[in-house]
Design a protein around this motif. Structure first.
Motif, PDB file in Angstrom:
ATOM      1  N   HIS A  40       0.894  -1.128   0.127  1.00  0.00           N
ATOM      2  CA  HIS A  40       0.110  -0.158   0.164  1.00  0.00           C
ATOM      3  C   HIS A  40       0.948   1.436  -0.283  1.00  0.00           C
ATOM      4  O   HIS A  40       2.450   1.680   0.237  1.00  0.00           O
ATOM      5  N   TYR A  41       0.369   2.804  -0.354  1.00  0.00           N
ATOM      6  CA  TYR A  41       0.511   3.436   0.139  1.00  0.00           C
ATOM      7  C   TYR A  41       0.959   3.704   1.575  1.00  0.00           C
ATOM      8  O   TYR A  41       0.171   3.069   2.025  1.00  0.00           O
ATOM      9  N   ILE A  42       1.898   4.714   1.554  1.00  0.00           N
ATOM     10  CA  ILE A  42       2.327   5.511   2.548  1.00  0.00           C
ATOM     11  C   ILE A  42       1.194   6.788   2.925  1.00  0.00           C
ATOM     12  O   ILE A  42       1.038   7.367   2.542  1.00  0.00           O
ATOM     13  N   GLN A  43       0.465   6.292   4.678  1.00  0.00           N
ATOM     14  CA  GLN A  43      -0.216   7.122   5.001  1.00  0.00           C
ATOM     15  C   GLN A  43      -0.243   7.797   6.264  1.00  0.00           C
ATOM     16  O   GLN A  43      -0.767   6.271   7.254  1.00  0.00           O
ATOM     17  N   ALA A 143      -4.953   1.109  -2.041  1.00  0.00           N
ATOM     18  CA  ALA A 143      -4.279   0.810  -3.390  1.00  0.00           C
ATOM     19  C   ALA A 143      -2.810   0.740  -3.313  1.00  0.00           C
ATOM     20  O   ALA A 143      -2.492   0.222  -1.965  1.00  0.00           O
ATOM     21  N   VAL A 144      -2.691  -0.135  -4.109  1.00  0.00           N
ATOM     22  CA  VAL A 144      -1.186  -0.620  -4.075  1.00  0.00           C
ATOM     23  C   VAL A 144      -0.529   0.981  -4.685  1.00  0.00           C
ATOM     24  O   VAL A 144      -0.984   1.177  -5.877  1.00  0.00           O
ATOM     25  N   ASN A 145       0.691   0.399  -4.988  1.00  0.00           N
ATOM     26  CA  ASN A 145       2.262   1.536  -5.278  1.00  0.00           C
ATOM     27  C   ASN A 145       1.918   1.094  -6.528  1.00  0.00           C
ATOM     28  O   ASN A 145       2.046   1.902  -7.101  1.00  0.00           O
ATOM     29  N   HIS A 146       1.425   0.050  -7.713  1.00  0.00           N
ATOM     30  CA  HIS A 146       1.430  -0.350  -8.765  1.00  0.00           C
ATOM     31  C   HIS A 146       0.790   0.611  -9.743  1.00  0.00           C
ATOM     32  O   HIS A 146       0.331   0.850 -10.538  1.00  0.00           O
TER      33      HIS A 146
END
Length: 459
Positions: A40-43, A143-146
């Motif tokens: 995942h994104y960093i949040q 969301a995933v980074n891709h």
């Protein structure tokens, strides 16, 4: 409270104030970056109390804040230009090539959102568990980074509460780790503050810590790293966490000092750090709360910054991923609980000490021989994983509103046994964000050894 939702009001895309020559070239990803394409994104975000001027003229305060944030973000993106780009994949069969990199030249820019919520700071901070609505303070939910091929690589969401402002930052993890995340957040705030104090709004050319954007590759490799895949379906997984309870536990400087003293005394040493002792406390307490079978293996993983451990070392301002998930040796749950805090803390101390240049390079070279993309779903359910770091300068990020009252995170990277460590608001303190299945969390709250060291938070 559950019936109230975040309402999105406006959305903008922000370009860098001007394009440097470097930003017109491909920004290549290293092995450490590429391995994160499916996580995942960093949040992370900060909750501020509205200043007095917001009470006097609400509309003008909000408009002024948003304009200042957008202008300073545009300048920050000149320095951190990869964040304004998008991921691109080039593929070919002869020769075999699956190359993922950042295109900073053909992109809509970074995303900036303004939203409102008819709730107060107390509504967010008073409940025992972190309210689910906090997950709506961030973009890129699940969301995933891709997904950075078609989504922004960074989004700032400003959510206005009745008496507060939450600034949530969501950043593609392939672009950087927690060190890089807070570096960008800090510098953006620095530029905002300089503008507010009379600096020219368009030309804040100097910043205290310019990011080092030169990529780190092992000797003989890079900048082009080809992945052994034909399609993203081969390495992208979508993780959905089970229903979890999420709590923030506060540990004062005094409590941490006692914990460190206890761990060192039990191990007859002075080498165990406060954070190693605290991590050991969580490892033992969560294992006990889960009621794991005595013969079931358990370990504790810590996210370690590798910059200073490389030889020669990387700059502390290196922008990218330079982390490694160091782990204690797997031990039976019964053995972990039979021994004391010091025994567990020493296991973690050994893992930290043994994380050196040789280990980092061996791990990277092994990845290059057989590239793998990490999946959130593969974390061992009987173990504890501790991410983030209380060393990051979180509360120095102010945006003209004074010190934030609290830090919170989004949905990303949360599973049973995931713990995130944060700088506490009061100097020397640490906050631990713990995610557990409901029954385990209830047991943890009744754990005498654990709760003995938990301090009352004054947020």
């Amino acid at each position: 409270m559950s019936s109230k939702n975040v309402k999105q009001i406006s959305e903008w895309f922000i370009y860098p104030h001007h394009a440097s020559e470097e930003s017109k070239k491909p920004f290549y990803l290293t092995p450490n970056d590429l391995a994160l394409l499916s996580v995942h994104y960093i949040q992370r975000g900060l909750l501020f109390t509205k200043p007095p001027e917001a009470i006097l003229d609400q509309k003008n305060f909000t408009n002024s804040l948003l304009e200042g944030l957008k202008q300073s973000l545009s300048i920050a993106l000149v320095h951190f230009y990869p964040l304004a780009g998008r991921l691109v994949t080039k593929k070919s069969e002869d020769p075999a090539l699956y190359l993922v990199y950042v295109d900073c030249n053909n992109s809509p820019g970074a995303k900036f959102m303004y939203a409102t919520l008819d709730m107060s700071i107390s509504d967010i901070l008073s409940p025992t568990d972190v309210p689910l609505v906090v997950q709506s303070f961030f973009d890129h939910d699940r969301a995933v980074n891709h997904d950075g091929h078609f989504m922004s690589l960074v989004t700032i969401q400003v959510t206005e509460l009745v008496d507060g402002i939450f600034i949530g930052l969501s950043m593609n993890h392939c672009l950087g780790d927690g060190t890089s995340f807070w570096h960008f957040f800090n510098i953006w705030s620095e530029i905002f503050q300089a503008q507010a104090q009379g600096g020219h709004s368009n030309f804040v050319a100097t910043i205290s810590r310019p990011p080092v954007l030169k990529r780190w590759f092992p000797d003989g490799h890079g900048p082009i790293i080809s992945l052994p895949f034909k399609h993203s379906d081969e390495f992208i997984g979508r993780f959905e966490a089970p229903p979890l309870r999420e709590r923030m536990f506060h540990f004062s400087a005094e409590s941490l000092a006692k914990l460190k003293a206890k761990a060192n005394a039990e191990s007859d040493t002075t080498k165990i750090s406060s954070f190693q002792a605290l991590s050991a406390l969580l490892w033992r307490s969560i294992t006990r709360a889960r009621c794991q079978p005595p013969d079931q293996g358990t370990s504790c993983r810590l996210a370690a910054n590798s910059r200073a451990r490389l030889d020669p070392p990387l700059s502390g301002d290196y922008f990218g991923n330079s982390i490694y998930p160091i782990s204690s040796k797997m031990v039976p749950a019964g053995e972990l609980l039979e021994h004391g805090l010091g025994w567990a803390a020493w296991k973690l101390h050994e893992a930290v000490v043994n994380h050196n240049d040789k280990v980092i390079r061996e791990h990277t070279n092994a990845w290059l021989e057989s590239p793998v993309v990490y999946q959130v779903s593969v974390f061992e359910p009987s173990s504890v994983t501790i991410g983030s770091s209380p060393r990051f300068n979180m509360y120095g990020t102010e945006f003209g509103m004074g010190k934030a009252v609290a830090l919170r995170s989004g949905y990303a990277h949360k599973f049973s046994g995931k713990v995130s460590s944060y700088e506490g608001r009061k100097e020397g303190s640490i906050d631990m964000e713990v995610c557990l299945l409901p029954d385990a969390m209830s047991a943890l709250e009744c754990d005498k050894e654990f709760m003995e060291f938990v301090s009352v938070s004054h947020y």
